[in-house]
Design an enzyme around this catalytic site. Sequence first.
Site, PDB file in Angstrom:
ATOM      1  N   HIS A  38      -2.133  -5.743   0.577  1.00 51.50           N
ATOM      2  CA  HIS A  38      -1.049  -4.981  -0.019  1.00 51.50           C
ATOM      3  C   HIS A  38      -0.166  -5.893  -0.849  1.00 51.50           C
ATOM      4  CE1 HIS A  38      -1.895  -1.409   2.443  1.00 51.50           C
ATOM      5  NE2 HIS A  38      -2.173  -2.263   3.396  1.00 51.50           N
ATOM      6  N   THR A  39       0.489  -5.304  -1.811  1.00 51.46           N
ATOM      7  CA  THR A  39       1.475  -6.037  -2.603  1.00 51.46           C
ATOM      8  C   THR A  39       2.866  -5.781  -2.025  1.00 51.46           C
ATOM      9  OG1 THR A  39       1.820  -4.211  -4.128  1.00 51.46           O
ATOM     10  CG2 THR A  39       0.023  -5.737  -4.634  1.00 51.46           C
ATOM     11  N   VAL A  40       3.853  -6.506  -2.559  1.00 49.99           N
ATOM     12  CA  VAL A  40       5.223  -6.321  -2.107  1.00 49.99           C
ATOM     13  C   VAL A  40       5.695  -4.894  -2.370  1.00 49.99           C
ATOM     14  CG1 VAL A  40       7.613  -7.058  -2.451  1.00 49.99           C
ATOM     15  CG2 VAL A  40       5.764  -8.758  -2.433  1.00 49.99           C
TER      16      VAL A  40
END
Length: 263
Positions: A38-40
Amino acid sequence: MAFTGDIMNPAAFWQNGPSPGAFYNFPGNSSSYGPINHTVQDFKAYSAQPITTTTTVIGVKFNGGCVVAGDMLGSYGSLARFRDCPRVTKVNDLILLGNGGDYADYQYLKDIIEQKIIDEQCIGDGLQLKPKSLHCWLTRVLYNKRSKMDPLWSNYIVAGMQDGEPFLGTVDKLGTAYEDAVVATGLGAYMATPLLRDAADKGPLDQEAAKALVRKCMEVLFYRDARSFWRYQLGVVTAAGVTIEEPEELKADWTLAHMIEMV
């Protein structure tokens, strides 16, 4: 010693190490729910409901100004957690602002309004924000936020003096707004409004009568509203300016409690 590797495709410093812009993937973490997948931005979310809330705020217009009152309790769910949450604010010499609902959203919008007043003072043209202007601005802000599915969970009462005449209006979290001689939000919209309208229909109120009426409503709400509090603020705006009195305390009388039976 000369560099013997491929300068265009350097090897990782260690097995399964972090790559630029990514989270570190701990050894053995093969779950699809791990941070590496996942990204931020995936972890950014808004609260879907209010957290620390306040209850009723009351506004009454009299022949020369307006009175606004609200208790000072901030409830964390059903816990009476914060006992010093003022929510009747002086905006400028013409406007009082009262709030009921999520306290954090009120603080957020209050900071924006205060900065607007500072900017206005820096211009130095002698003009002041008027209550109808603030009331209209609030409708646009609250409607805009709810249209983005990120509402400010608060109801506001704007009281002030507009061209020598008292003004009283309210805006809810959906941007719905109206003006009236008496206004109450929260549970007070059901329990205090009948008392306020009954008194207003009997004739024009003076300042002391309006304050006595508001005090009576705060007492009724303390007995009937589980999220209310015995300590409250009362503010008055007239042509002479804005005054927010020291917090008042209700003297509760529970001598009839033994007569209450659960049905």
